[in-house]
Structure formats: structure tokens, C-alpha cells
Design a protein around this motif. Structure first.
Motif, PDB file in Angstrom:
ATOM      1  N   THR A 132      -7.481   0.354  -3.323  1.00  0.00           N
ATOM      2  CA  THR A 132      -7.199  -1.041  -3.664  1.00  0.00           C
ATOM      3  C   THR A 132      -6.026  -1.555  -2.833  1.00  0.00           C
ATOM      4  O   THR A 132      -5.106  -0.804  -2.509  1.00  0.00           O
ATOM      5  CB  THR A 132      -6.865  -1.207  -5.161  1.00  0.00           C
ATOM      6  OG1 THR A 132      -5.740  -0.369  -5.479  1.00  0.00           O
ATOM      7  CG2 THR A 132      -8.046  -0.824  -6.039  1.00  0.00           C
ATOM      8  N   SER A 133      -6.075  -2.823  -2.506  1.00  0.00           N
ATOM      9  CA  SER A 133      -4.986  -3.444  -1.760  1.00  0.00           C
ATOM     10  C   SER A 133      -4.936  -4.925  -2.123  1.00  0.00           C
ATOM     11  O   SER A 133      -5.974  -5.532  -2.401  1.00  0.00           O
ATOM     12  CB  SER A 133      -5.193  -3.288  -0.248  1.00  0.00           C
ATOM     13  OG  SER A 133      -4.074  -3.780   0.475  1.00  0.00           O
ATOM     14  N   ASP A 134      -3.751  -5.497  -2.118  1.00  0.00           N
ATOM     15  CA  ASP A 134      -3.612  -6.909  -2.448  1.00  0.00           C
ATOM     16  C   ASP A 134      -2.775  -7.594  -1.385  1.00  0.00           C
ATOM     17  O   ASP A 134      -2.059  -6.944  -0.607  1.00  0.00           O
ATOM     18  CB  ASP A 134      -2.965  -7.077  -3.827  1.00  0.00           C
ATOM     19  CG  ASP A 134      -2.987  -8.516  -4.328  1.00  0.00           C
ATOM     20  OD1 ASP A 134      -3.785  -9.318  -3.793  1.00  0.00           O
ATOM     21  OD2 ASP A 134      -2.212  -8.833  -5.236  1.00  0.00           O
ATOM     22  N   LYS A 135      -2.861  -8.915  -1.378  1.00  0.00           N
ATOM     23  CA  LYS A 135      -2.100  -9.747  -0.452  1.00  0.00           C
ATOM     24  C   LYS A 135      -1.424 -10.856  -1.237  1.00  0.00           C
ATOM     25  O   LYS A 135      -1.992 -11.388  -2.193  1.00  0.00           O
ATOM     26  CB  LYS A 135      -3.055 -10.313   0.599  1.00  0.00           C
ATOM     27  CG  LYS A 135      -2.511 -11.493   1.410  1.00  0.00           C
ATOM     28  CD  LYS A 135      -3.066 -12.796   0.864  1.00  0.00           C
ATOM     29  CE  LYS A 135      -2.542 -14.003   1.623  1.00  0.00           C
ATOM     30  NZ  LYS A 135      -2.909 -15.269   0.946  1.00  0.00           N
ATOM     31  N   VAL A 156     -12.696  -1.908   0.428  1.00  0.00           N
ATOM     32  CA  VAL A 156     -11.388  -1.841  -0.240  1.00  0.00           C
ATOM     33  C   VAL A 156     -11.358  -2.921  -1.320  1.00  0.00           C
ATOM     34  O   VAL A 156     -11.556  -4.104  -1.034  1.00  0.00           O
ATOM     35  CB  VAL A 156     -10.228  -2.058   0.755  1.00  0.00           C
ATOM     36  CG1 VAL A 156      -8.895  -2.127   0.016  1.00  0.00           C
ATOM     37  CG2 VAL A 156     -10.204  -0.929   1.783  1.00  0.00           C
ATOM     38  N   SER A 188      -2.035  -2.177  -7.721  1.00  0.00           N
ATOM     39  CA  SER A 188      -2.726  -2.065  -6.443  1.00  0.00           C
ATOM     40  C   SER A 188      -2.156  -0.912  -5.623  1.00  0.00           C
ATOM     41  O   SER A 188      -0.967  -0.607  -5.702  1.00  0.00           O
ATOM     42  CB  SER A 188      -2.589  -3.380  -5.663  1.00  0.00           C
ATOM     43  OG  SER A 188      -3.299  -3.330  -4.460  1.00  0.00           O
ATOM     44  N   SER A 220      -1.778  -0.729  -2.348  1.00  0.00           N
ATOM     45  CA  SER A 220      -0.912  -1.198  -1.265  1.00  0.00           C
ATOM     46  C   SER A 220      -0.798  -2.714  -1.350  1.00  0.00           C
ATOM     47  O   SER A 220      -1.563  -3.369  -2.065  1.00  0.00           O
ATOM     48  CB  SER A 220      -1.451  -0.774   0.108  1.00  0.00           C
ATOM     49  OG  SER A 220      -2.721  -1.349   0.358  1.00  0.00           O
ATOM     50  N   LEU A 221       0.140  -3.255  -0.606  1.00  0.00           N
ATOM     51  CA  LEU A 221       0.411  -4.691  -0.685  1.00  0.00           C
ATOM     52  C   LEU A 221       0.816  -5.224   0.681  1.00  0.00           C
ATOM     53  O   LEU A 221       1.631  -4.614   1.377  1.00  0.00           O
ATOM     54  CB  LEU A 221       1.536  -4.952  -1.697  1.00  0.00           C
ATOM     55  CG  LEU A 221       2.021  -6.396  -1.861  1.00  0.00           C
ATOM     56  CD1 LEU A 221       0.902  -7.300  -2.375  1.00  0.00           C
ATOM     57  CD2 LEU A 221       3.218  -6.435  -2.813  1.00  0.00           C
ATOM     58  N   THR A 243       3.999  -1.120   1.424  1.00  0.00           N
ATOM     59  CA  THR A 243       4.110  -2.576   1.519  1.00  0.00           C
ATOM     60  C   THR A 243       4.507  -2.981   2.933  1.00  0.00           C
ATOM     61  O   THR A 243       5.361  -2.347   3.559  1.00  0.00           O
ATOM     62  CB  THR A 243       5.175  -3.101   0.523  1.00  0.00           C
ATOM     63  OG1 THR A 243       4.834  -2.662  -0.797  1.00  0.00           O
ATOM     64  CG2 THR A 243       5.245  -4.615   0.546  1.00  0.00           C
ATOM     65  N   MET A 260      -4.200  -4.435   5.534  1.00  0.00           N
ATOM     66  CA  MET A 260      -4.687  -3.960   4.234  1.00  0.00           C
ATOM     67  C   MET A 260      -5.627  -2.759   4.415  1.00  0.00           C
ATOM     68  O   MET A 260      -5.541  -1.774   3.676  1.00  0.00           O
ATOM     69  CB  MET A 260      -5.400  -5.084   3.488  1.00  0.00           C
ATOM     70  CG  MET A 260      -4.485  -6.212   3.036  1.00  0.00           C
ATOM     71  SD  MET A 260      -5.366  -7.676   2.415  1.00  0.00           S
ATOM     72  CE  MET A 260      -5.952  -7.077   0.823  1.00  0.00           C
ATOM     73  N   LEU A 302      -3.483   0.344   5.575  1.00  0.00           N
ATOM     74  CA  LEU A 302      -2.696   0.907   4.472  1.00  0.00           C
ATOM     75  C   LEU A 302      -3.593   1.628   3.460  1.00  0.00           C
ATOM     76  O   LEU A 302      -3.161   2.574   2.810  1.00  0.00           O
ATOM     77  CB  LEU A 302      -1.906  -0.203   3.772  1.00  0.00           C
ATOM     78  CG  LEU A 302      -0.746  -0.832   4.544  1.00  0.00           C
ATOM     79  CD1 LEU A 302      -0.095  -1.936   3.726  1.00  0.00           C
ATOM     80  CD2 LEU A 302       0.294   0.215   4.929  1.00  0.00           C
ATOM     81  N   SER A 303      -4.850   1.160   3.333  1.00  0.00           N
ATOM     82  CA  SER A 303      -5.801   1.775   2.399  1.00  0.00           C
ATOM     83  C   SER A 303      -6.558   2.938   3.026  1.00  0.00           C
ATOM     84  O   SER A 303      -7.411   3.540   2.378  1.00  0.00           O
ATOM     85  CB  SER A 303      -6.811   0.724   1.921  1.00  0.00           C
ATOM     86  OG  SER A 303      -6.159  -0.382   1.335  1.00  0.00           O
TER      87      SER A 303
END
Length: 323
Positions: free
Chosen positions: A78-81, A104, A193, A195-196, A232, A280, A283-284
């Protein structure tokens, strides 16, 4: 330590312990510390600032005031922005389905408009019957089924920030880097999440008016995220002119759909979307490098996979996918 002593210590420029910060926030949320003492504390932070450890402690105290999401059970990264906001900024609307189409999942708690900048939730609610008020169970279900959700902050997610932000708004303490960082990062880190990625905008149409202040904010948020244990990263992007070709809630949804269809692909919107999305994916660990990540995202756009995800997303949150 008594609330009075904590306020005095910060007023005098001293460093507060994690225990003092946690107990002060807990006391305020519980109604044991009155608004006037919290107002004094916020003003002391506004003038004296906080170091990275204090800012991390403040962020953690916000997070621990409510529930935290855990998406490990879904079995995929999972990753968010997060964007600090700008005019015509519809990146989240196209980025989330593109990243989800690459494998992702994107759990995205978003906000509403702040000042002249439009909010992602406001834009989505221009879609007939679209629901942004999801329960925790709804969020998990949609993440499993669709690969992403975009929803409002739940009642039990970071209640400390909700209560304190209302006070900051009337005490002229909004423009404080530690308080901004704790407010933004607590909600993002409570999402759970993996990563961010942060899109920190600067310029005439942004909250941060110059590159220098944007760098300070970005560095502080990245430090808190990494110290918390969530990989991050941040991009600094220019907001001296609107992003894309359309401005306005319904118009930006329309432009997002045209973008996902490949009908209208503004160069500035495309570059920022690929840049953020590729970070993203890296990082994932879904992509080996940024070049591969950008290629994956471009393919998801061209083969229609991202558009299909967006249609599924609208239907899953009660909207009309025929828009």
C-alpha cells in the motif's frame, strides 16, 4: 508536569519530553485541559517552534488519540500520496487508479478545500450520489475489491487534530510548521499505509508561497514519516499557475476522466502524476526504479486499466460510473 509548567517551558524555548506532549494532548482531548491553556500552548509552539523529536511526539500523540487502520491483511503493498493543495490540482483523482492498476493499493484519506485551493472530496462529491463518508469496514472492503478508496476522515481517526485545528483556526496559529506537520502527518500515518509520497506545492496558487518555505515543510514531514517507520519522500512542485486545463470541482472531475481516457493529457498534469506515482511504486517495491515505474503507469493509462479502476471506484462509493 502540570499543564501550566508545560506551557511555560515551551514559552521559554525549552524542549518538551514525549511524555509531557502526550499527556498534554491526552488531557485536552479528554476535556481536562481547557481551550485557553491549549491556545497558550499553540501560541508558544508558534513562536518557539519544535525540533524533529518534539514534532514526532506531537504527531504520535495525535495518532494515538483515535483508531488506526491496518491494511496488512489485504496482502498487497500500500502507498498513499498527499498534496498541500493548489489551483486545479486533480492529481489524486488520476494517480490513485493508475497506481492501483499497477498492483499497489492506495488508501487515501482526503480533505476539503482550504482557502482558494480545491479539496479532493469536494471534487468527487460533484459526481451524483458519490459517498465520501466511509466506515473503516467500507475502506477495507473497497481497498480489497477496487485497489483504492478516497474518503473523508472518520469520526474516530485522529480526533485530537480535529479538535485542535478548530482552535488553531481562531487563534492565528495555523501557519506553524510543527503544527502543520502534526496535522497532516497524523492523518496520513494513522491510515496505516506502507509508504507515503508528499506533493509540496509552492507559488502564487499554493499555501506555501516560496520554494524556501516549501522545502522547510517538506523536510519536516519527510523526517516525521521516516522516524515513524513509514518510508516517506517528497516532491516540490510549482503552483504559480493552475494545473491542467480545467479549474472547478465538476470540471476537474471531467478533466480527470478525459485524462484517463487519453483524450486530454496536459503535459504538466502528466509529468507530476508520473513523477509521484513512480516514487510510490518504487517505495512499494513494485518497480525497480523510477524509469520502470513511469513506464508501468504510462501503460496502465494507455491500455485502459486505470480508467477501469476509476469506474469501479465510483461505483463502489455509490456514484454513477456513467459520468
Amino acid at each position: 508536569m502540570l499543564p501550566y509548567e508545560i506551557i511555560r517551558n515551551k514559552r521559554d524555548g525549552n524542549t518538551l519530553s514525549e511524555k509531557d506532549i502526550r499527556e498534554f494532548i491526552e488531557g485536552y482531548v479528554a476535556g481536562e485541559i481547557p481551550d485557553y491553556q491549549m491556545s497558550a500552548f499553540l501560541m508558544a509552539v508558534y513562536f518557539r517552534g519544535m525540533d524533529e523529536r518534539e514534532t514526532l511526539a506531537l504527531t504520535k500523540s495525535y495518532i494515538e488519540s483515535g483508531e488506526q487502520f491496518n491494511f496488512r491483511e489485504i496482502g498487497i503493498p500500500t502507498s498513499d500520496k498527499h498534496s498541500t493543495g493548489g489551483v486545479g490540482d486533480k492529481v489524486s483523482l488520476v494517480l490513485a487508479p493508475m497506481v492501483a492498476a499497477c498492483g499497489v493499493a492506495v488508501p487515501m484519506i482526503s480533505g476539503r478545500g482550504l482557502g482558494h485551493t480545491g479539496g479532493t472530496l469536494d471534487k468527487l462529491e460533484s459526481i451524483p450520489n458519490f459517498n465520501t463518508n466511509l466506515s473503516t469496514e467500507d475502506c477495507i472492503r473497497n481497498l480489497k475489491k477496487v485497489g483504492f478508496f478516497i474518503a473523508a476522515q472518520t469520526k474516530n481517526l485522529v480526533p485530537a487534530d480535529k479538535k485542535i485545528y478548530a482552535l488553531r483556526d481562531v487563534t492565528a496559529t495555523v501557519e506553524s510548521i510543527p503544527l502543520i506537520v502534526a496535522s497532516i502527518m497524523s492523518k496520513k500515518l494513522a491510515e496505516g499505509s506502507g509508504s507515503l509520497v508528499l506533493d509540496v506545492k509552492f507559488g502564487n496558487g499554493a499555501f506555501m508561497k516560496n520554494l524556501r518555505s516549501a522545502k522547510v515543510l517538506a523536510r519536516a514531514m519527510v523526517d516525521v514519516g521516516n522516524l515513524f517507520g513509514v518510508p516517506t519522500a517528497a516532491l516540490l512542485t510549482d503552483m504559480n499557475q493552475p494545473l491542467g486545463q480545467y479549474v472547478g470541482n465538476a470540471l476537474e472531475v471531467r478533466e480527470s476522466i478525459l485524462y484517463l481516457r487519453g483524450d486530454v493529457v496536459p503535459d504538466d498534469l502528466h509529468k507530476i502524476t508520473l513523477a509521484l506515482g513512480s516514487i510510490m511504486l518504487v517505495l512499494s517495491k513494485a518497480a525497480k526504479n523510477l524509469k520502470e515505474g513511469a513506464k508501468m503507469l504510462d501503460e496502465a493509462l494507455k491500455n485502459g486499466a486505470a480508467l477501469k479502476k476509476f469506474e469501479e471506484f465510483i461505483a463502489a462509493q455509490g456514484g454513477n460510473p456513467d459520468v
